[in-house]
Design a protein around this motif. Structure first.
Motif, PDB file in Angstrom:
ATOM      1  N   LEU A  43       0.839  -1.194   0.000  1.00 53.94           N
ATOM      2  CA  LEU A  43       0.000   0.000   0.000  1.00 53.94           C
ATOM      3  C   LEU A  43       0.873   1.242   0.000  1.00 53.94           C
ATOM      4  CD1 LEU A  43      -2.062  -2.187   0.848  1.00 53.94           C
ATOM      5  CD2 LEU A  43      -3.119  -0.489   2.345  1.00 53.94           C
ATOM      6  N   ASP A  44       0.538   2.199  -0.876  1.00 57.97           N
ATOM      7  CA  ASP A  44       1.269   3.458  -0.873  1.00 57.97           C
ATOM      8  C   ASP A  44       0.708   4.364   0.225  1.00 57.97           C
ATOM      9  OD1 ASP A  44      -1.128   4.540  -1.850  1.00 57.97           O
ATOM     10  OD2 ASP A  44      -0.461   4.413  -3.936  1.00 57.97           O
ATOM     11  N   ARG A  45       1.285   5.581   0.324  1.00 54.89           N
ATOM     12  CA  ARG A  45       0.908   6.465   1.428  1.00 54.89           C
ATOM     13  C   ARG A  45      -0.558   6.870   1.362  1.00 54.89           C
ATOM     14  NH1 ARG A  45       2.963   6.434   6.246  1.00 54.89           N
ATOM     15  NH2 ARG A  45       2.554   8.374   7.379  1.00 54.89           N
ATOM     16  N   ARG A  46      -1.048   7.112   0.148  1.00 54.53           N
ATOM     17  CA  ARG A  46      -2.449   7.517   0.001  1.00 54.53           C
ATOM     18  C   ARG A  46      -3.401   6.402   0.439  1.00 54.53           C
ATOM     19  NH1 ARG A  46      -6.154   6.407  -3.554  1.00 54.53           N
ATOM     20  NH2 ARG A  46      -4.652   5.328  -4.894  1.00 54.53           N
ATOM     21  N   GLN A  47      -3.086   5.172   0.056  1.00 56.46           N
ATOM     22  CA  GLN A  47      -3.928   4.045   0.442  1.00 56.46           C
ATOM     23  C   GLN A  47      -3.890   3.816   1.949  1.00 56.46           C
ATOM     24  OE1 GLN A  47      -1.941   1.282  -2.273  1.00 56.46           O
ATOM     25  NE2 GLN A  47      -3.879   1.019  -3.400  1.00 56.46           N
ATOM     26  N   VAL A  48      -2.726   4.027   2.553  1.00 61.02           N
ATOM     27  CA  VAL A  48      -2.617   3.868   4.002  1.00 61.02           C
ATOM     28  C   VAL A  48      -3.481   4.895   4.723  1.00 61.02           C
ATOM     29  CG1 VAL A  48      -1.053   4.077   5.963  1.00 61.02           C
ATOM     30  CG2 VAL A  48      -0.362   2.771   3.947  1.00 61.02           C
ATOM     31  N   LEU A  49      -3.459   6.137   4.239  1.00 64.21           N
ATOM     32  CA  LEU A  49      -4.260   7.183   4.865  1.00 64.21           C
ATOM     33  C   LEU A  49      -5.758   6.901   4.718  1.00 64.21           C
ATOM     34  CD1 LEU A  49      -2.264  10.380   3.795  1.00 64.21           C
ATOM     35  CD2 LEU A  49      -2.345   9.309   6.059  1.00 64.21           C
ATOM     36  N   GLU A  50      -6.134   6.343   3.572  1.00 63.28           N
ATOM     37  CA  GLU A  50      -7.542   6.011   3.376  1.00 63.28           C
ATOM     38  C   GLU A  50      -8.011   4.912   4.332  1.00 63.28           C
ATOM     39  OE1 GLU A  50      -7.832   4.948  -0.697  1.00 63.28           O
ATOM     40  OE2 GLU A  50      -7.837   7.029  -1.447  1.00 63.28           O
ATOM     41  N   ARG A  51      -7.101   4.036   4.728  1.00 60.04           N
ATOM     42  CA  ARG A  51      -7.447   2.921   5.612  1.00 60.04           C
ATOM     43  C   ARG A  51      -6.723   3.053   6.946  1.00 60.04           C
ATOM     44  NH1 ARG A  51      -7.067  -2.383   1.792  1.00 60.04           N
ATOM     45  NH2 ARG A  51      -8.201  -3.268   3.574  1.00 60.04           N
ATOM     46  N   GLN A  52      -6.614   4.285   7.402  1.00 60.15           N
ATOM     47  CA  GLN A  52      -5.827   4.571   8.598  1.00 60.15           C
ATOM     48  C   GLN A  52      -6.340   3.824   9.825  1.00 60.15           C
ATOM     49  OE1 GLN A  52      -5.615   8.728   9.477  1.00 60.15           O
ATOM     50  NE2 GLN A  52      -4.257   8.480  11.224  1.00 60.15           N
ATOM     51  N   ASP A  53      -7.679   3.807  10.008  1.00 60.61           N
ATOM     52  CA  ASP A  53      -8.236   3.132  11.186  1.00 60.61           C
ATOM     53  C   ASP A  53      -7.914   1.640  11.181  1.00 60.61           C
ATOM     54  OD1 ASP A  53      -9.252   5.518  12.053  1.00 60.61           O
ATOM     55  OD2 ASP A  53     -11.251   5.197  11.205  1.00 60.61           O
ATOM     56  N   GLU A  54      -7.981   1.028  10.000  1.00 54.14           N
ATOM     57  CA  GLU A  54      -7.665  -0.392   9.916  1.00 54.14           C
ATOM     58  C   GLU A  54      -6.198  -0.652  10.234  1.00 54.14           C
ATOM     59  OE1 GLU A  54      -9.497  -2.633   6.537  1.00 54.14           O
ATOM     60  OE2 GLU A  54     -10.024  -0.608   5.844  1.00 54.14           O
ATOM     61  N   VAL A  55      -5.336   0.232   9.746  1.00 52.47           N
ATOM     62  CA  VAL A  55      -3.896   0.027   9.933  1.00 52.47           C
ATOM     63  C   VAL A  55      -3.520   0.176  11.404  1.00 52.47           C
ATOM     64  CG1 VAL A  55      -1.609   0.928   9.381  1.00 52.47           C
ATOM     65  CG2 VAL A  55      -3.336   0.714   7.587  1.00 52.47           C
ATOM     66  N   THR A  56      -4.011   1.216  12.058  1.00 52.47           N
ATOM     67  CA  THR A  56      -3.616   1.476  13.446  1.00 52.47           C
ATOM     68  C   THR A  56      -4.223   0.478  14.433  1.00 52.47           C
ATOM     69  OG1 THR A  56      -5.432   3.085  13.625  1.00 52.47           O
ATOM     70  CG2 THR A  56      -3.239   3.927  13.054  1.00 52.47           C
ATOM     71  N   THR A  57      -5.307  -0.172  14.054  1.00 51.37           N
ATOM     72  CA  THR A  57      -5.905  -1.173  14.942  1.00 51.37           C
ATOM     73  C   THR A  57      -5.445  -2.592  14.619  1.00 51.37           C
ATOM     74  OG1 THR A  57      -7.859  -1.329  13.499  1.00 51.37           O
ATOM     75  CG2 THR A  57      -7.967   0.202  15.365  1.00 51.37           C
ATOM     76  N   LEU A  58      -4.665  -2.752  13.546  1.00 48.89           N
ATOM     77  CA  LEU A  58      -4.206  -4.082  13.150  1.00 48.89           C
ATOM     78  C   LEU A  58      -3.146  -4.585  14.131  1.00 48.89           C
ATOM     79  CD1 LEU A  58      -4.139  -6.404  11.100  1.00 48.89           C
ATOM     80  CD2 LEU A  58      -2.412  -5.099   9.825  1.00 48.89           C
ATOM     81  N   ARG A  59      -3.281  -5.842  14.511  1.00 55.68           N
ATOM     82  CA  ARG A  59      -2.321  -6.505  15.388  1.00 55.68           C
ATOM     83  C   ARG A  59      -1.901  -7.812  14.738  1.00 55.68           C
ATOM     84  NH1 ARG A  59      -6.038  -3.725  17.968  1.00 55.68           N
ATOM     85  NH2 ARG A  59      -5.502  -2.535  19.832  1.00 55.68           N
TER      86      ARG A  59
END
Length: 546
Positions: free
Chosen positions: A205-221
């Motif tokens: 995922l590039d930076r734009r895609q990460v920002l779009e899915r920010q909640d998923e990324v920060t809650t991923l374990r």
């Protein structure tokens, strides 16, 4: 040749009901299809049943994955019944009954039964799932970074539809994992200055895609290894990750949760919480049966009991007045435009149906703007800039609701009254005139009773509709103005169904409480069902007139 044999040959040659000497028509056996007619029908039936079975299998698999075994059993029963009915020669009546019966079971019986079940539970915020899910959520939500642990460069990726991390460990090797799969070495990954640039079978995922899915990324374990004690990888910036472990520890044998930092032990309570000896509870619970607690809360808790009685009285008043006013206005207009001496009746009738042609939610929304105190059309144009609080004063708001509902509802009553008047038997009216009855006497003793025979069931359905007319209340006033002395978000124009919506918390103004909302729904169902049953029983006296 015997007599019996001769008779048999004669009957065979002539056939039942065939004249002797005529060519006998060959009878088609019950199991023989028409060559041209039934092949297409058979193919269509096979295609249709294939689609039905595909949807049925999909629903069964979904219920299996969600561990909803009651729904799974019901879907299996419906699917087996459908195949048996539509592929059997002995179930012709059921072919017409089964679709309606299936929809009745799915959209009526199941909904009522599920609502009844929820009404006796504490389902709501903090109690959304099972105890096992609550334990998992508590262990995940109470994590902290392991002291002295290293920071790892990570890259967010997606593999097989799941988010994951690509981590560069201390040895410079790339390890990839997802929430379901712990970190494991992967072959063929490429690095550029310590940053992962490619992983076989995965999309970075590039930076734009990460920002779009920010909640998923920060809650991923992502588990660090197969051993849960090793913790999991988390990130806050999608560039660096760290190892974290839960501050809680679950003892399956003792069924307790222990805070490893303080040593506090939390034990399960009867109301679905882990509670410490001093009364402190953890923030995630689970669904449990609470008996009649929701009903006692609705009628006994001062937060709900006071507003409930006010809203109940207004709901009855609103439903009854709506039916009476719309019926009287619709009846008056139907009588007026049923007079043959009036010219242009078709044009007038068409114009009167216009309010009925506009979607109810849109009309209520338009009226909400027109009745606005500051810039509404009614105050600014019709009343010359007046400052009338149509929607903010408790009594004026109720009057506005009734008037708007009158505008929306009278075309329906006009239509059914016009149809009922035009279907009255002319010989009965003529007999009343012969007996010397005047217009008023004919109307009171003949026309009105016959009219009520046709319209009473529709009036009962109109009452039930207005008793639950959520759309009008929500779009016009949103239940306001609010009660000044209530601690819950309820207002003067709320009816029971809008109260249920507010109590459920779906509008975001309060914590979700599906159990209490379901209990109130059961109360509404009981009230409407009782009134409808009594009214239908009373209408039998009109049947004697007809």
């Amino acid at each position: 040749m015997s007599t019996q044999s001769t008779l048999d040959d004669t009957s065979t040659a002539a056939g039942d009901g065939d004249a002797p000497g005529r060519p006998r028509r060959r009878r088609r056996s019950p199991g023989t299809p028409h060559a041209s007619g039934t092949v297409g029908g058979l193919v269509a039936k096979l295609v249709l049943m294939a689609v039905v079975n595909a949807f049925g299998v999909f629903a069964i698999l979904a219920a299996w994955n969600e561990e909803s075994y009651g729904i799974l059993a019901a879907m299996v029963a419906l699917l087996v019944a459908a195949d048996w009915v539509y592929f059997s020669r002995r179930t012709l009546p059921l072919k017409y009954v089964l679709p309606g019966l299936a929809f009745l079971l799915v959209f009526q019986v199941y909904v009522v039964a599920y609502t009844g079940w929820v009404a006796f539970t504490n389902y709501g915020d903090g109690h959304n799932s099972t105890k096992e899910h609550a334990i998992e959520a508590l262990l995940v939500q109470n994590e902290r970074r392991v002291e002295g642990s290293a920071t790892y460069p990570i890259t967010v990726l997606e593999r097989d539809g799941e988010l994951g991390f690509a981590v560069v460990d201390e040895d410079g090797d790339v390890r990839v994992g997802t929430a379901e799969e712990p970190l494991a070495p992967v072959d063929g990954a490429t690095l550029d200055g310590g940053t992962v640039t490619a992983v076989p079978g995965a999309e970075l995922l590039d930076r734009r895609q990460v920002l779009e899915r920010q909640d998923e990324v920060t809650t991923l374990r992502v588990p660090f290894s197969d051993d849960p004690e090793d913790g999991s990888i988390r990130t806050q910036d999608a560039r660096t990750g760290y190892v974290s472990t839960s501050t809680l520890e679950h003892d399956a044998e003792a069924d307790t949760m222990t805070d490893v930092t303080t040593g506090t032990v939390y034990s399960p309570s009867d109301d679905g919480w882990f509670v410490s000896p001093d009364g402190e509870r953890l923030n995630v619970g689970w669904r449990v049966a609470v008996g009649f607690d929701n009903f006692s809360t609705a009628f006994g808790d001062s937060r709900y009991a006071g507003p409930f009685l006010k809203i109940l009285a207004w709901t009855f008043a609103f439903a009854i007045l709506s039916v009476v006013t719309t019926f009287l206005l619709g009846l008056f207009l139907a009588i007026t435009f049923n007079d043959t001496r009036l010219g242009g009746r078709r044009i007038y009738r068409t114009l009167l149906i216009f309010p009925y042609a506009i979607p109810g939610f849109l009309a209520a929304l338009l009226w909400s703007g027109m009745l606005n105190r500051s810039y509404g059309f009614v105050n600014q144009v019709l009343l010359g800039g007046a400052d009338v609080p149509w929607l903010t004063d408790p009594w004026l708001a109720k009057l506005s609701v009734l008037l708007v509902n009158l505008w929306l509802g009278f075309p329906y009553m006009f239509l059914i009254c016009t149809g009922a008047l035009q279907s009255l038997p002319g010989d009965v009216m003529e007999a009343a005139k012969v007996d010397g009855a005047g217009r008023w006497r004919t109307w009171r003793s003949v026309t009105l009773p016959l009219l009520l025979v046709a319209t009473t069931p529709l009036l009962i359905s109109s009452f039930a509709f207005n008793f639950n007319n959520f759309t009008l209340i929500y779009m016009l006033t949103n239940g306001g103005p609010r009660f000044a002395d209530a601690s819950v978000p309820l207002g003067h124009t709320d009816i029971l169904i809008s109260m249920v919506y507010s109590v459920s918390g779906l509008d975001g103004t309060a914590a979700k409480n599906y159990g209490l909302a379901s209990a109130l729904s059961i109360v509404i169902f009981a009230i409407v069902a009782t009134i409808s049953a009594i009214t239908f029983k009373r209408t039998k006296q009109f049947e004697e007139i007809s």
